[in-house]
Design a protein around this motif. Structure first.
Motif, PDB file in Angstrom:
ATOM      1  N   MET A  43       0.844  -1.205   0.000  1.00 24.44           N
ATOM      2  CA  MET A  43       0.000   0.000   0.000  1.00 24.44           C
ATOM      3  C   MET A  43       0.873   1.248   0.000  1.00 24.44           C
ATOM      4  SD  MET A  43      -3.289  -0.682   2.456  1.00 24.44           S
ATOM      5  CE  MET A  43      -2.392  -0.303   3.913  1.00 24.44           C
ATOM      6  N   SER A  50       1.450   5.903  -7.205  1.00 25.87           N
ATOM      7  CA  SER A  50       0.273   6.499  -7.852  1.00 25.87           C
ATOM      8  C   SER A  50       0.333   8.017  -7.819  1.00 25.87           C
ATOM      9  CB  SER A  50      -1.011   5.992  -7.194  1.00 25.87           C
ATOM     10  OG  SER A  50      -1.234   6.669  -5.987  1.00 25.87           O
ATOM     11  N   GLY A 250      -1.398  17.619   7.539  1.00 23.34           N
ATOM     12  CA  GLY A 250      -2.230  16.889   6.594  1.00 23.34           C
ATOM     13  C   GLY A 250      -3.712  17.052   6.839  1.00 23.34           C
ATOM     14  N   MET A 253     -10.326  18.505   6.833  1.00 25.67           N
ATOM     15  CA  MET A 253     -11.679  19.023   7.040  1.00 25.67           C
ATOM     16  C   MET A 253     -11.735  20.185   8.021  1.00 25.67           C
ATOM     17  SD  MET A 253     -12.842  17.375   4.815  1.00 25.67           S
ATOM     18  CE  MET A 253     -14.415  18.208   4.779  1.00 25.67           C
TER      19      MET A 253
ATOM     20  N   PRO B 117      -1.709  11.738   5.855  1.00 28.14           N
ATOM     21  CA  PRO B 117      -2.882  12.565   5.570  1.00 28.14           C
ATOM     22  C   PRO B 117      -3.923  11.755   4.811  1.00 28.14           C
ATOM     23  CG  PRO B 117      -0.865  13.620   4.821  1.00 28.14           C
ATOM     24  CD  PRO B 117      -0.493  12.251   5.246  1.00 28.14           C
ATOM     25  N   SER B 118      -5.152  11.729   5.320  1.00 32.48           N
ATOM     26  CA  SER B 118      -6.144  10.844   4.721  1.00 32.48           C
ATOM     27  C   SER B 118      -6.542  11.313   3.324  1.00 32.48           C
ATOM     28  CB  SER B 118      -7.367  10.734   5.623  1.00 32.48           C
ATOM     29  OG  SER B 118      -7.880  12.006   5.904  1.00 32.48           O
ATOM     30  N   ILE B 119      -6.365  12.597   3.029  1.00 25.62           N
ATOM     31  CA  ILE B 119      -6.750  13.060   1.699  1.00 25.62           C
ATOM     32  C   ILE B 119      -5.839  12.466   0.639  1.00 25.62           C
ATOM     33  CG2 ILE B 119      -5.369  15.197   1.740  1.00 25.62           C
ATOM     34  CD1 ILE B 119      -8.069  16.403   0.445  1.00 25.62           C
ATOM     35  N   VAL B 120      -4.573  12.223   1.027  1.00 26.13           N
ATOM     36  CA  VAL B 120      -3.632  11.605   0.089  1.00 26.13           C
ATOM     37  C   VAL B 120      -4.051  10.162  -0.193  1.00 26.13           C
ATOM     38  CG1 VAL B 120      -1.249  10.864  -0.171  1.00 26.13           C
ATOM     39  CG2 VAL B 120      -1.739  13.114   0.733  1.00 26.13           C
ATOM     40  N   LEU B 121      -4.585   9.486   0.836  1.00 31.39           N
ATOM     41  CA  LEU B 121      -5.071   8.126   0.622  1.00 31.39           C
ATOM     42  C   LEU B 121      -6.240   8.144  -0.368  1.00 31.39           C
ATOM     43  CD1 LEU B 121      -4.982   6.882   4.323  1.00 31.39           C
ATOM     44  CD2 LEU B 121      -3.184   6.824   2.602  1.00 31.39           C
ATOM     45  N   LEU B 123      -6.558  10.303  -2.835  1.00 33.50           N
ATOM     46  CA  LEU B 123      -5.956  10.471  -4.166  1.00 33.50           C
ATOM     47  C   LEU B 123      -5.458   9.131  -4.694  1.00 33.50           C
ATOM     48  CD1 LEU B 123      -3.806  13.732  -3.808  1.00 33.50           C
ATOM     49  CD2 LEU B 123      -5.878  13.423  -5.136  1.00 33.50           C
ATOM     50  N   PHE B 124      -4.868   8.341  -3.791  1.00 32.18           N
ATOM     51  CA  PHE B 124      -4.342   7.024  -4.151  1.00 32.18           C
ATOM     52  C   PHE B 124      -5.461   6.132  -4.708  1.00 32.18           C
ATOM     53  CE2 PHE B 124      -3.627   2.715  -2.068  1.00 32.18           C
ATOM     54  CZ  PHE B 124      -2.855   2.210  -3.104  1.00 32.18           C
ATOM     55  N   TYR B 126      -8.342   7.089  -5.809  1.00 33.16           N
ATOM     56  CA  TYR B 126      -8.847   7.688  -7.051  1.00 33.16           C
ATOM     57  C   TYR B 126      -8.045   7.173  -8.232  1.00 33.16           C
ATOM     58  CZ  TYR B 126     -10.106  11.211 -10.496  1.00 33.16           C
ATOM     59  OH  TYR B 126     -10.550  11.838 -11.623  1.00 33.16           O
ATOM     60  N   VAL B 147      -7.932   1.300   3.542  1.00 30.71           N
ATOM     61  CA  VAL B 147      -6.538   1.709   3.673  1.00 30.71           C
ATOM     62  C   VAL B 147      -6.297   2.368   5.028  1.00 30.71           C
ATOM     63  CG1 VAL B 147      -4.722   3.140   2.656  1.00 30.71           C
ATOM     64  CG2 VAL B 147      -6.343   1.977   1.185  1.00 30.71           C
ATOM     65  N   ALA B 211     -12.300  13.398   4.134  1.00 28.36           N
ATOM     66  CA  ALA B 211     -11.402  13.707   3.031  1.00 28.36           C
ATOM     67  C   ALA B 211     -11.237  12.573   2.018  1.00 28.36           C
ATOM     68  CB  ALA B 211     -10.050  14.147   3.569  1.00 28.36           C
TER      69      ALA B 211
END
Lengths: 329, 281
Positions: A43, A50, A250, A253, B117-121, B123-124, B126, B147, B211
């Motif tokens: 992962m 990615s 990071g 929200m 950062p969960s927003i990066v996860l 993007l992954f 996506y 994840v 996110a």
């Protein structure tokens, strides 16, 4: 009778067919756990790959200049990360400057001053608060904190620092209520329980003998905290603060609600700005064109890289503390 | 003894300790104010319609039914997929790998993922799911949550297994049990409560995650049970309604926020109660 049963069982158990079947089952189970463990690594590699893959068009188009360009114009397809990077660092800085001293204060209170009966309830409350989802802080910031700041604190700051050399430009302009300053405050409130909980845990690893020795020499409570507990727990506290910083950097929200999403760098802290995560959250689904999307993904890549460095340093610090604590007992 | 000097030290100590008490009151006060507002604003909006109607079109009233369902569905998938993987991976780290270089590296990677950062996860996911499939879907949202679940379960599982005394394992091995037998029948069983705690904490963690869902499951204004389509979720619905200009929607957003907070607090408290007889540090 018991003996007989054993005698009958033993040859059966050691029969080669059964043994090899058992070996195979053992190997399968071990490999299964190994595969799952490696999946975690996969992962991690997948995320990095990615992000690079998605960001590649932007990396090729803008190169290193991406990091130092303030422009963010979807129409002319000119993108730069400077404003979001500035916003991310600035909000996190405000958050840490506020939450670290207060968090350490709470930790000192919990380990040293708090009456025994209250210690657990307050400690548990702090830990529970650390688990509240960030969207709650965001919605509260938008509906409650921002109006208060707009009507109360911000005009006050602007009026107070008017004419003072540096501060007047830091606190200038119309009070929007939302912006870098508000986002920093929300992040501070959000990271506070986290900092307090970790610092308290670290303080509790300090051997009582050290503190007792210092008290025995006639040190005051504050002197024991400042000269004995803090130096001993330093790497742990720094590690905990870095962990909190990693979260603040990071965080999406809590910030997105109150940042204003403006891709520019203002000298005033009260002006709207943006952070990396807020820019991605606000624009990603609406991004048109390959370059726009790729630029947002590259922002994500930068964010991942920065938080990786911060979190890795935090791990290292906490690992040091753990090893030392382990070595002494 | 120099009395004046001692007095100065005492006063200094008193001032700083007073500041630390002040910090506690100040910090906990803010958090109290947040929870208070949440209760006050949230309760006024909770009614039957919230649980029986779907999210409203602009300017109309409605409920959160589809969002609640979406959150439950994606959360369930994420936990159902993530917990076994996390459990087995944590078992490898605690039982087989323990002091190997590989385990050390995996532990490090897992701890990074735990606070990434969960927003990066998002993007992954996506990139690896939404783009190939060509559309947003609840599956992608569940994958993004998975994840997040896995590292949480790995960490708690490993911690709990390491608490099991080695004598227990040795006794089982001395009786002739094989390694996997020991793990499945002895250590897992002994760490049962801790492992459940890990799963509960993972659920608590993902129930408020917004996110990573923004561009995986997107949102859906209508009732939908098809996991291959975009699906509403509580956090995303709250986000959209709070950012809207409608007063009614704001009330609904507050109620949703209260709902999530209650769920998270209940889960964390349950996890804490389960954990307590095992771990007393």
């Amino acid at each position: 009778m018991v003996d007989l049963a054993v005698k009958e069982d033993v040859p059966l158990l050691l029969s080669s067919a059964r043994l090899s079947r058992s070996y195979r089952a053992e190997r399968t189970f071990k490999n299964l756990t190994l595969a799952c463990a490696l999946f975690v690594a996969a992962m991690f590699v997948g995320i990095i790959w990615s992000l690079f893959d998605g960001a590649w068009p932007a990396i090729r188009a803008f190169g290193v200049g991406f990091l130092f360009t303030e422009a963010w114009n979807p129409v002319t397809e000119r993108f730069g990360a400077l404003a979001p990077i500035y916003g991310t660092l600035m909000t996190s800085l405000i958050a840490m400057l506020t939450s670290v001293p207060i968090g350490i204060g709470i930790a000192i209170f919990l380990t040293e001053l708090c009456p025994r009966g209250l210690r657990r309830p307050i400690g548990v409350a702090v830990e529970l608060l650390a688990g509240i989802p960030s969207i709650i802080y965001g919605i509260w910031g938008l509906f409650v904190l921002a109006p208060i700041l707009q009507q109360g604190l911000m005009p006050f700051l602007i009026a107070t620092f008017d004419g003072v050399p540096v501060l007047s430009s830091l606190f200038a302009g119309p009070p929007y209520g939302i912006g870098i300053f508000t986002a920093g405050l929300i992040l501070a409130i959000m990271t506070l329980p986290f900092v307090a909980a970790i610092t308290r845990d670290v303080f509790e690893t300090v051997p009582p003998v050290l503190k007792e020795a210092a008290y025995g020499l006639g040190a005051t409570v504050w002197e024991v905290q400042w000269n004995v507990v803090l130096p001993y727990a330093r790497s742990g506290v720094v590690g905990g603060v870095m962990l909190a910083l990693g979260r603040a950097l990071g965080e999406t929200m809590a910030v997105t609600f109150v940042i204003g999403n403006a891709h520019r760098i203002s000298s005033s802290l009260l002006a709207p700005g943006t952070t990396i995560s807020a820019a991605i959250a606000n624009e990603f689904t609406e991004a048109f064109g390959e370059l726009y999307t790729a630029s947002l993904v590259e922002l994500g890549l930068i964010l991942f890289f920065v938080t990786f460095l911060v979190l890795a340093a935090a791990q290292y610090m906490l690992y040091q503390l753990e090893r030392r604590a382990g070595g002494r007992t | 003894m120099n009395r004046g000097r001692y007095l100065r030290r005492r006063i200094r100590s008193g001032i700083f300790l007073g500041l630390s008490v002040g910090a506690t009151l100040f910090g906990l006060g803010w958090l109290g104010v947040i929870l208070g507002t949440l209760l006050y604003e949230g309760f006024s909006g909770i009614d039957l319609a919230m649980f029986t109607e779907s999210t409203p079109p602009p300017g109309a009233m409605g409920g959160l039914l589809n969002a609640i369902f979406g959150s439950l569905m994606m959360g369930t998938i994420a936990v159902a997929v993530g917990t076994p993987i996390g459990l087995l991976a944590g078992t490898y780290l605690a039982e087989y790998g323990r002091y190997t270089r590989l385990a050390f590296f995996l532990r490090f990677v897992n701890d990074i993922l735990l606070s990434a950062p969960s927003i990066v996860l998002g993007l992954f996911i996506y990139d690896v799911m939404v783009l190939p499939m060509g559309h947003f879907s609840a599956f992608a949202g569940a994958a993004a949550l998975t994840v997040i679940v896995i590292p949480v379960v790995v960490r708690t599982t490993e911690n709990m297994l390491l608490l099991i005394p080695n004598t227990l394992r040795e006794a089982a091995i001395a009786l002739g049990a094989t390694r996997s037998h020991v793990i499945r029948r002895v250590t897992w069983r002994a760490a049962q409560a801790g492992i459940v705690t890990g799963a509960l904490l993972a659920v608590a963690r993902i129930s408020g995650e917004t996110a990573p869902l923004l561009f995986t499951s997107l949102n859906n204004q209508f009732w939908s049970v098809n996991p291959n389509e975009p699906m509403a979720s509580l956090p995303v619905a709250i986000f959209q309604m709070a950012m809207s200009p409608y007063e009614d929607w704001h009330r609904l957003a507050w109620s949703g926020a209260l709902l999530i907070t209650m769920a998270v607090l209940a889960l964390s408290i349950t996890a804490r109660v389960l954990e307590s007889p095992q771990e007393r540090r």
